[in-house]
Scaffold this motif. Sequence first.
Motif, short mmCIF file in Angstrom:
data_model
loop_
_atom_site.label_atom_id
_atom_site.label_comp_id
_atom_site.label_asym_id
_atom_site.label_seq_id
_atom_site.Cartn_x
_atom_site.Cartn_y
_atom_site.Cartn_z
N GLN A 219 -5.69 1.60 9.67
CA GLN A 219 -6.46 2.92 9.18
C GLN A 219 -5.93 4.34 9.48
OE1 GLN A 219 -9.15 0.19 12.41
NE2 GLN A 219 -10.54 1.48 11.60
N ASN A 220 -6.24 5.11 9.21
CA ASN A 220 -5.29 6.92 9.04
C ASN A 220 -6.92 7.50 9.92
OD1 ASN A 220 -4.74 9.59 9.38
ND2 ASN A 220 -3.31 8.94 7.57
N PHE A 221 -6.68 7.91 11.12
CA PHE A 221 -7.85 9.04 12.07
C PHE A 221 -7.70 9.96 11.32
CE2 PHE A 221 -6.59 5.69 15.01
CZ PHE A 221 -7.68 4.82 14.58
N ALA A 222 -6.13 10.50 10.69
CA ALA A 222 -6.70 11.69 10.23
C ALA A 222 -7.29 12.11 8.80
CB ALA A 222 -5.38 12.99 9.93
N THR A 223 -7.17 11.25 8.05
CA THR A 223 -7.97 10.95 6.58
C THR A 223 -8.95 10.61 6.75
OG1 THR A 223 -7.01 9.50 5.89
CG2 THR A 223 -5.65 11.64 5.54
N GLY A 224 -9.29 9.73 7.18
CA GLY A 224 -10.28 9.35 8.06
C GLY A 224 -10.23 7.60 6.24
N LEU A 225 -9.05 7.73 5.79
CA LEU A 225 -8.92 6.70 4.80
C LEU A 225 -8.24 4.97 5.54
CD1 LEU A 225 -7.54 8.52 1.58
CD2 LEU A 225 -10.10 7.34 1.71
N ALA A 226 -8.38 4.14 4.45
CA ALA A 226 -7.48 2.89 5.43
C ALA A 226 -7.34 1.64 3.93
CB ALA A 226 -8.98 1.94 5.75
N ASP A 227 -5.84 1.51 4.31
CA ASP A 227 -4.65 0.72 3.36
C ASP A 227 -5.64 -0.61 3.94
OD1 ASP A 227 -4.87 3.10 2.33
OD2 ASP A 227 -2.38 3.06 2.83
N LEU A 228 -5.76 -1.82 2.92
CA LEU A 228 -6.27 -3.60 2.99
C LEU A 228 -4.96 -3.72 1.89
CD1 LEU A 228 -8.36 -5.60 3.48
CD2 LEU A 228 -9.46 -4.80 2.58
N ARG A 229 -4.80 -4.62 2.59
CA ARG A 229 -3.36 -5.50 1.51
C ARG A 229 -4.03 -6.82 1.47
NH1 ARG A 229 0.77 -3.01 -0.16
NH2 ARG A 229 1.30 -0.99 0.71
N LEU A 230 -4.51 -7.89 0.65
CA LEU A 230 -5.67 -9.10 0.78
C LEU A 230 -5.29 -9.68 -0.52
CD1 LEU A 230 -6.96 -10.59 2.96
CD2 LEU A 230 -9.05 -9.06 2.30
N PRO A 231 -4.92 -10.91 -0.71
CA PRO A 231 -3.37 -11.16 0.27
C PRO A 231 -2.27 -10.82 -0.09
CG PRO A 231 -4.26 -13.11 -0.83
CD PRO A 231 -5.43 -12.18 -2.04
N GLN A 232 -1.13 -10.34 0.52
CA GLN A 232 -0.43 -10.16 0.38
C GLN A 232 0.89 -11.40 0.29
OE1 GLN A 232 1.42 -6.64 1.42
NE2 GLN A 232 3.64 -6.69 1.06
N MET A 233 1.50 -11.67 -0.59
CA MET A 233 1.82 -12.96 -0.40
C MET A 233 3.95 -13.12 -1.27
SD MET A 233 2.18 -16.33 -2.17
CE MET A 233 3.19 -16.43 -3.98
N ASN A 234 5.27 -13.14 0.44
CA ASN A 234 6.42 -12.94 -0.33
C ASN A 234 6.48 -14.21 -0.51
OD1 ASN A 234 8.45 -10.78 -0.61
ND2 ASN A 234 9.29 -12.43 1.47
N VAL A 235 7.58 -14.28 -1.61
CA VAL A 235 8.59 -15.74 -1.68
C VAL A 235 10.23 -14.99 -1.72
CG1 VAL A 235 9.24 -17.61 -3.39
CG2 VAL A 235 6.58 -16.56 -3.19
N ALA A 236 10.54 -15.74 -0.23
CA ALA A 236 11.66 -15.00 -0.34
C ALA A 236 13.43 -16.37 -0.73
CB ALA A 236 11.95 -14.66 0.89
N ILE A 237 14.05 -16.20 -1.55
CA ILE A 237 15.16 -17.69 -1.35
C ILE A 237 16.18 -16.85 -1.08
CG2 ILE A 237 16.91 -18.27 -3.52
CD1 ILE A 237 13.60 -18.80 -4.07
#
Length: 861
Positions: free
Chosen positions: A398-416
Amino acid sequence: MAKTVLKNILQILIILIFNNFLAQKTPEKLPKNAVNDTISKKDTIVVKKEALEDVLRTKADDQRRDVPKKMTFLNKNAQVKYQDMQIDADYISIDDNKNVIYARGKLDSLGKIIEPVITTQAGKKYETNEFSYNTKTKQAIAFNARTEESEGVITAQKTKKYNDSVFAMRNADYTTDDYYIKKKDTVSDYFMRASNIKLIKSKEKSQIVTGPIQMYIEKVPTPLILPFAVLPFSAKRAAGILIPSFGEREDVGFFLNGLGYYQPIGEHFDLKVLADIYTKGSWNIRPQMNYLKKYRYSGSFTADVGTMIRGIKGLEDYTKNSTYRITWNHAQDTKANPFLTFSAAVDIVSTKFYNNPLNNNYIFNQNVLNTQQNSTVTLTKRFLKLPMTITGTASYAQNFATGLADLRLPQMNVAINQFYLFKSKTGVREGLLENITVNTGFNLTNFVNTQENELFTKAMWDKMQTGLKNNIALGTNTTLAKYFTFSLSATIDNALTTKTLNRFYDPVKDVVVDQIEKNVTGYSTFSTTASIQTILYGNLKFKKGSAIEAVRHMMTPSIGFTYSPDFGSPNFGYYRNYYNAQGALTPYSIFEKGIVGSPSTGMVGALGFNIGNNIEMKVRSKSDSTGIKKVKIFESLNLSGSYNFAAKTHPWSIFTISGQSSFFNNKLSVNTSLALEPYRIAFAPGETTGVRTEDFGHFSVQGFNVQMSYPLSSELFGEKTDYAKKYGAKGEVRNENYYFDDDNYAHFDQAWTLNVNANYAYSKGYNRVGSKIASVGLDGSIKLTPYWNINGSTHYDLVTKQLAYTRIGFARDQRSFTINFNWVPFGQYKVYDFFIGIKANILSDALKYKDRSFTQPNAPF
């Protein structure tokens, strides 16, 4: 007269005849408590049950038995033992008729009791002025009784014992003052007073149940009055009242902050409900549930829900805002499952939550300065035989200055896991081929940037972007000519996305239109780097006897060449063109505003350099045992830049210089950074933003930053004074030593700390006039006496010449409780907060004043 004598004789004859008739009658069945006489079976004697169930043992300096009254009197050093009870007193009387044992303490010449009656039963010791015990009913009454239980003591005007488990007390005081319990002081520094107290004891736990109860400090009544209290005498968690703090805030009035109730729920859960109440109408409810399962997991759910009211209703300054905050923290024990772990750190607040804080701790902890709030839930899977790790996350920012929100749903990382491309022939890796390492992985992300009121609506799902990225990094190194390290690396990036950008100019509306197209497309980029570095040493020695013995300079130069093609070329198809309002052909990336980013434009064939420096010197020092002391001039001093041979304009990059050092025995820490623009910046008349020309060699400052910190303390200014040696007279208060001079003034250590922080930042860029930020911060504490502590922090803005956030706090240690006072004297939130907290462990739940969780079972209170 004759009639009277005849009447008496007649009565006597009637009695004798009647008794004889009874003696001739056949005996009835004997009662249970009857005993047959073995000498004569005709005689039956009925014996009552004995009042005493055990032998009554007595001793005293003076014993007297009154047989007719069936009384026993014990004087001086009197003692009675009966079953598991022992009574020691100056005077004891035993009444066999009433089955009562009475004991009284020792009297002085004025009739005042100077030594108490001591009663010991089941390992517990009780002290009273007078004591009465019924051996038949096992009930007791005591006056001015002192009852010790665990870490607490109860002094009651009258105590009645109903049985071994229940005690009723009238006009009783309860305290956990350790000095009073150990009789090092005749008066407790605090106590809780109630007109009626019931003490309930059991094998597993004991507790006090009271009606209205009031706290007294140094015998002075305080406003803290509880309608009831349940005070435990057990190491186990127990329910109880949570003590609030009180104070005043300029915007919302007087308050009680943190008033609530604590309730354990089963073995693994507990619940705490707090309330913040303000006189101008604002209120807040803060429930919190903690949970713990040993060796498995632990966590908590909390919420802040309330209404902030400012101003007077009907006037222009009146505002009413509803706020909320919801948090969830979960941590898995590393021993539970090393191959599958789950964690959560969720913290979601309303946009204006920190502008309307109803919990004053957010003010004192400076949370009101927060501009962003982040939440993350993570699930990680590892494999025993597969060299990979899969991590799934859901995040919300959440960014209180802009009132915008970033949502990452879902995020998956596969690390070798990193691996070598080729095997070693000898077991020791040599050369470029055997040292080639490969790092790769995949990252899948669903991302949207939206307003809070659009969350999980159709508008949000329409803006949701999906992207898949793959990164492959290859690297190797080897040693050349013993002193040089040669490295090679290559990076390949692949990306896929479900949305691309189509941009065009609308002449009717005279605007540039960005149209999002839903289709699956992607790009691939690569770059390669070759670098070489070494280490150079230089020593400068001075003449013998000089203050400076030597200066050592260590230089770490490195150069590297990086190449990547121009991915903005039409051959790749990653960039398109559109005609702007002036009719000029303008390029743009179809991946612009996307989740996977855009490929770089322009060919790169750059030679970069970095020169690292470390400069130290040796100086003579009498304080050092070796006679030599090392002084760091620069722990690090780095210069970096690059030249792009493939660039058509401005081949030189901005030069950056950064340094770090410490002085005064590593106490003063200094960090600096400087950005220099090598080309001249030209300004048109009246313009505030300049243009970068091709005129090289001007080196204007684009940015400069300095951060300094210096921790000061009393230990830095001389050794501790040996008070025992300097002053003869000595005193002691609560195990703290005081030493007195000839004028009877007390002396003791006054420890203090002061952390000084300074920051200066200058930023100009291509603007005609730069901007700067400069501030000085102080944070410290001082002990006026061993038990008085003052602490605080403040910041002064050197640009606006105003004090920023400032807090002053006082703390007083009063043996068994602590007094805390915090004050924010000016700024947006003017508030003071006063709090009294009990330190006894047994009251950690019932009357606790600090947050305590399952993970800290021995946390101090």
